[in-house]
Design an enzyme around this catalytic site. Structure first.
Site, PDB file in Angstrom:
ATOM      1  N   GLU A 172     -62.485 -18.228   4.807  1.00  0.00           N
ATOM      2  CA  GLU A 172     -61.334 -19.118   5.014  1.00  0.00           C
ATOM      3  C   GLU A 172     -60.978 -19.258   6.488  1.00  0.00           C
ATOM      4  O   GLU A 172     -59.873 -18.923   6.908  1.00  0.00           O
ATOM      5  CB  GLU A 172     -60.151 -18.621   4.189  1.00  0.00           C
ATOM      6  CG  GLU A 172     -60.481 -18.722   2.713  1.00  0.00           C
ATOM      7  CD  GLU A 172     -59.345 -18.410   1.772  1.00  0.00           C
ATOM      8  OE1 GLU A 172     -58.582 -17.475   2.044  1.00  0.00           O
ATOM      9  OE2 GLU A 172     -59.234 -19.115   0.757  1.00  0.00           O
ATOM     10  N   GLU A 199     -65.659 -16.438  -5.203  1.00  0.00           N
ATOM     11  CA  GLU A 199     -64.458 -15.867  -5.819  1.00  0.00           C
ATOM     12  C   GLU A 199     -64.180 -16.646  -7.096  1.00  0.00           C
ATOM     13  O   GLU A 199     -64.237 -17.872  -7.109  1.00  0.00           O
ATOM     14  CB  GLU A 199     -63.245 -15.969  -4.877  1.00  0.00           C
ATOM     15  CG  GLU A 199     -63.410 -15.147  -3.613  1.00  0.00           C
ATOM     16  CD  GLU A 199     -62.265 -15.298  -2.616  1.00  0.00           C
ATOM     17  OE1 GLU A 199     -61.128 -15.600  -3.036  1.00  0.00           O
ATOM     18  OE2 GLU A 199     -62.522 -15.120  -1.423  1.00  0.00           O
TER      19      GLU A 199
HETATM   20  C1  GAL Z   1     -58.884 -16.628  -1.681  1.00  0.00           C
HETATM   21  C2  GAL Z   1     -59.135 -15.732  -0.501  1.00  0.00           C
HETATM   22  C3  GAL Z   1     -58.925 -14.284  -0.828  1.00  0.00           C
HETATM   23  C4  GAL Z   1     -57.641 -14.108  -1.580  1.00  0.00           C
HETATM   24  C5  GAL Z   1     -57.668 -14.938  -2.816  1.00  0.00           C
HETATM   25  C6  GAL Z   1     -56.392 -14.901  -3.599  1.00  0.00           C
HETATM   26  O1  GAL Z   1     -58.593 -17.905  -1.269  1.00  0.00           O
HETATM   27  O2  GAL Z   1     -60.430 -15.906  -0.011  1.00  0.00           O
HETATM   28  O3  GAL Z   1     -58.915 -13.551   0.353  1.00  0.00           O
HETATM   29  O4  GAL Z   1     -56.586 -14.519  -0.788  1.00  0.00           O
HETATM   30  O5  GAL Z   1     -57.816 -16.281  -2.457  1.00  0.00           O
HETATM   31  O6  GAL Z   1     -56.020 -13.669  -3.997  1.00  0.00           O
END
Ligand code: GAL
Length: 988
Positions: free
Chosen positions: A420, A497
């Site tokens: 990010e 993620e």
């Molecule tokens: C993503 C980010 C993570 C964390 C997650 C939400 O966007 O890469 O670091 O913030 O969201 O928990």
């Protein structure tokens, strides 16, 4: 006027450091080293105006200073009591200071550290380096009063040459660590802001400077090719006895026939050694493997791999980001035990020892750079370092230090530029640098998902099921540039993620996995995230009662609450229901039971392992009671293959007996695949996969003759039950006092109800509709010859919509009703507009008690919800009300037992039995839903002397909307006309 920081200019300039040695691999050798971990003298200055002028002088008197452990995060000192130095602070995206790069606040807490140490005679001081493995965020170093340099890059190693300064005998090391620096702009990871020397410090003799092990595997020939590039002042030889390499030129290349490749499933490491002419010996652990994209599919050693991964932050509730080795090992072992095969080191390189453990036990690693600039996004990415030439050196420096430190780990298959940080020329340059330095691994960076111009994987986060399936089919929307589009379409895709594990949930993991397995392009993904970052704190209420603090609990000015608690492990590393679910969803071997054909088939989803490492076992339960068990021989099944076997004779015999002499209840066959022998990460018998099949349904419950209602003064008797004549409430069943039941649609919002990273949270519509303050108005109570009918309306003040409800009660008379059977049929008819789903639809009641034994036949033993139920199995489960509460860091709806056929709740006053028709969801708590909704921390929940029961026809799904999609369509609980029934009795 510009702020002039004078000699402290390094704090705010963008340089990555000065006086440092070039980055190199982390390795151990037999040359002497002096560990400097332990207690250091420490003083926390409030900022640059408050520094100790001569603190670096060797004779400075620091005897009045505090002692602080190195490594540690200074904000964690004093916990779980009061933090002694500053306090932890949590933000996800926002910087906790004005965004004015590269400047940081003048009020910049600064730790002054001093350590006196002895260098023994004979220590080769002339070739020594001073090594810091992690200092957050910027620091300057003096040895014996001489300034060696300064550094940034908190999760990266920094080394200084000390050959001219280190001396035998007494040495004095002084380090000044600034909480904020220009580097903080590059370290906006979603985690607690913590500072200090949080990883080890040492002085080490240095002979061989660096080496890079290249160990490739050719799956077509079975050959391994080994070449080690060594940078050293004297010649160095390579020995790998197992491979017949002895005293050879490391550069080789050495081509070896028939090597065993390294993989997550068979982490074969060959022990070797580099020996320098000067006599230094460096142990090597060599794993042969080749990572390649073949026809758009991610492969290792010629076979596709599927990442069943997690994002791992380094976390411990008492030590923060300082981890002891046994904690790292616990993480690796827990991952392996839960069928996890991959880790993304979000969002920085971990302690180097973690990667050794991944090599040893077998985990694919996406090793990520220490880089995140997310806090520039709210400002439209204005001044984003990723695209500003002034930051190029700093970003490249971080990339080089990532790759150089960790380049010798076979487990690392992908370099990730960071997280990010928008897009920009500096990231592109970082990718170019990596490609030039290490062609053996792929490059990942999610932030570039729109073009994928400089990456080797098409990575996205939190996309929904349809979008994922489209990517799987290669039908994602085109990119702006046709060349990028062609490049991206040829890439394997990963979910860096997904499955945001915040609070109750995540729901929908099975659905993701089905799509992943259906499309070769989809190389799998990484759940967000491994562990809740709760911080242990005393509640101050009862002695030594503690809780896990989250954002805001330290009085932060800006914070993101419990968004920091979104892991599959609770802060104390207890697996949450989400981890149990994930383990089942990703099991690498699938067992299918076909009761009709009396067959079992096994599908091996492993990458390289056949099933011979597993022992298969069967067990049969009749109504949850074991009636037989035994082993099952399944021929070794190769990866990707399926094998079908018939039921063994002893299983058939057990089933036939259960059918003939059975209890009339459901008969279930359970098959498990367990480790046949010990592995490094679990003992023989550890379960890997399981499956259940219903082999005999339960007999239909006996009907009963209905008792007439008899109205007395204030109550109505139906059989052995009493109802309040005015309210229609059930007040007594046999000898048990009860209150309720009433229709109930509210649940204490889960994090996925309360938050929505991409839109309006679900709870907004619920609150607007007044679902948290529904009033239950009884409209009529009508006794008759076969029971009682109660009509009511559930509606919120101000709302013209409501749920009309008819409760039809009937009780049994005659010998077959000796159990005080009381049946309730609930008919719900929505009236008016119901545009939003309901949180739940069921009835709630209460009875006196603080705790109770609970036994149920249904899914268990843990909580399960309609879209998070893969990990629960049908059986007879026993627990207590206390143990049935899932300790989410922020209290919320939890602990539901799904698809319960019948249950018994035993209090000192007697037992209440509940039978679903055919199933019901069951929750029992020692506090009300209102109390659960109001509590911010578990210790705020106080037993109120009653047991609160929820018997739900259905719940709204869990989904993972806190960051991702809500429940999929089949798991949305629409308000529609519904009839459901449940039977109560006082004994079974
Ligand atoms: C993503 C980010 C993570 C964390 C997650 C939400 O966007 O890469 O670091 O913030 O969201 O928990």
């Amino acid at each position: 006027m510009m702020k002039d920081l004078g000699p402290h200019g390094y704090v705010e300039d963008r340089s990555p450091g000065s006086g440092r040695l070039r980055p190199r691999a982390a390795f151990v050798s037999d040359l002497p080293a002096i560990a400097l971990d332990g207690n250091w003298r420490f003083r926390l200055a409030s900022g640059l105006d408050d520094l100790t002028g001569d603190f670096a002088a060797p004779d400075f008197d620091d005897s009045a200073w505090d002692l602080l452990a190195v490594p540690s995060c200074w904000q964690m000192a004093g916990l779980p009591g009061e933090p002694r130095y500053g306090a932890p602070a949590y933000t996800n995206i926002l910087y906790p200071f004005p965004v004015d790069p590269p400047r940081v606040p003048r009020q910049n807490p600064t730790g002054e550290y001093r350590r006196v140490f002895e260098v023994p005679d004979g220590f080769p001081a002339a070739d020594a380096v001073l090594r810091f493995e992690g200092v957050d965020s910027a620091f300057a170093v003096w040895l014996n009063g001489i300034r060696l340099g300064d550094g940034k890059g908190s999760r990266l190693t920094t080394e200084f040459d000390v050959c001219d300064v280190l001396r035998p005998g007494r040495n004095v090391l002084a380090v000044r660590v600034h909480q904020w620096s220009s580097g903080s702009y590059l370290e906006d990871q979603d985690m607690w802001w913590l500072s200090g020397i949080f990883r080890s410090v040492s002085v080490a003799a240095c002979g061989v400077r660096d080496f890079f092990v290249h160990a490739a595997y050719d799956h077509t020939t079975g050959q391994g090719t080994l070449a080690v590039d060594v940078t050293a002042p004297t010649p160095v030889s390579l020995s790998v006895p197992e491979l017949g390499i002895s005293g050879a030129d490391p550069a080789g290349p050495h081509v070896i026939d028939g090597v065993e490749p390294w993989s997550d499933e068979k982490p074969r490491l060959y022990s070797g050694e580099l020996v320098s002419e000067a006599g230094e010996r460096i142990p090597l652990r060599i794993g042969f493997r080749t990572v390649a994209v073949v026809d758009g599919v991610l492969t290792v050693n010629g076979r596709p791999i599927s990442l069943r991964g997690v994002n791992r932050h380094e976390w411990h509730p008492l030590t923060g980001r300082t981890l002891a080795e046994d904690v790292m090992l616990a993480d690796v072992v827990l991952m392996k035990q839960h069928n996890i095969n991959a880790v993304r080191t979000s969002h920085y390189p971990p302690d180097r020892r973690f990667l050794d453990l991944c090599d040893e036990h077998g985990l694919w690693v996406f090793c990520e750079g220490d880089l995140e600039t997310h806090g520039f996004e709210p400002g439209g990415w204005r001044h984003n370092p990723s695209d500003d030439p002034a930051w190029r050196e700093a970003i490249l420096d971080r990339t080089e230090r990532l790759v150089e430190r960790d380049k010798n780990h076979p487990s690392v298959i992908v370099w990730s530029l960071g997280n990010e940080s928008g897009t920009g020329a500096n990231l592109a340059a970082a990718a170019v640098w990596i490609r030039d330095r290490d062609r053996s691994r792929l490059i990942h960076y999610e932030g570039d998902y729109r073009s994928c111009a400089y990456v080797d994987l098409y990575s996205q986060m939190y996309i929904g099921l349809d979008a994922l399936a489209a990517v799987g089919r290669g039908q994602e929307p085109p990119t702006a540039d046709p060349a990028d589009d062609a490049h991206r379409r040829a890439l394997p895709a990963v979910l860096c993620e997904y499955g945001h594990a915040m609070g109750t949930g995540p729901g929908g993991l099975s659905e993701y996995q089905q799509i992943i397995e259906a499309h070769p392009r989809l190389a799998g993904g990484f759940i967000w995230e491994w562990i809740d970052h709760g911080i242990a704190r005393l509640s101050g209420r009862a002695e030594s009662e503690f809780f896990y603090a989250y954002g805001g609990d330290f009085g932060e000015e800006v914070h993101d609450g419990n968004f920091v608690a979104d892991g599959l492990l609770f802060p104390d590393r207890t697996p949450s229901p989400g981890l149990i679910e994930f383990k089942k969803v990703i099991e690498p071997v699938r067992i299918h039971i076909d009761p009709t054909a009396r067959q079992i088939s096994v599908h091996n989803l492993h990458h390289v392992r056949d099933t011979s490492y597993l022992a298969f076992q069967w067990s049969v339960e009749d109504g949850g009671e074991a009636v037989g068990s035994g082993g099952l021989t399944v021929p070794a099944t190769a990866p990707g293959e399926r094998t079908a076997v018939g039921w063994p004779a002893d299983l058939t015999a057990a089933l036939d007996a259960a059918r003939k002499e059975g209890s009339g209840q459901e008969v279930w066959l359970t098959l498990t695949a367990v480790l046949a022998a010990d592995e490094t990460w679990a003992s023989a018998g550890h379960e890997i996969a399981w499956s259940q099949g219903l082999v005999a349904a339960s007999a239909a419950p006996a009907a009963f003759t209905r008792a007439p209602a008899i109205t007395r003064d204030r109550d109505i008797a139906v059989g052995r039950s009493r109802f309040d004549a005015r309210s229609g409430q059930l007040i007594r069943l046999g000898d048990l006092d009860l209150d309720g039941p009433r229709l109930d649609v509210w649940r204490a919002p889960i994090d996925n109800d309360l938050l929505n990273a991409f839109g309006e949270p679900q709870v907004s519509a619920w609150l607007a509709a007044g679902l948290h303050r529904m009033r239950h108005d009884v409209l009529g109570v009508e006794p008759d010859a076969s029971g009682v009918t109660v009509t009511a309306r559930l509606a919120a003040a101000g709302s013209s919509s409501g749920l009309d409800v008819v409760y039809r009660w009937s009780a049994g008379v005659g010998p077959e009703a000796g159990r005080n059977r009381l049946r309730l049929e609930t008919t719900v008819t929505p009236d008016g507009a119901w545009p939003a789903p309901l949180p739940r639809l069921g009835i709630s009641l209460s009875l006196p008690g603080d705790d109770a034994d609970v036994e149920w036949f249904g899914l268990g033993p843990g909580e399960a919800y309609r879209d998070a139920r893969a990990g629960a199995r049908v059986g007879r489960h026993r627990s207590t009300v206390t143990a049935m509460q899932t300790p989410y860091v922020r209290p919320q709806e939890n602990g539901n037992r799904h698809l319960v056929r019948h249950a018994r709740i035993t209090t000192p006053d007697g037992s209440l039995c509940i039978t679903g028709d055919p199933v019901i969801d069951l929750t029992v708590r020692p506090w009300s839903t209102a109390a659960l909704t109001a509590a911010a921390h578990p210790y705020e929940l106080v037993r109120d002397g009653r047991l609160h029961l929820h018997l739900d026809h259905a719940h709204h799904g869990l989904g993972s909307a806190a960051c991702g999609p809500g429940p999929s369509a089949p798991h949305v609980l629409a308000a529609v006309p519904t009839v459901f029934s449940v039977e109560f009795s006082t004994s079974r």
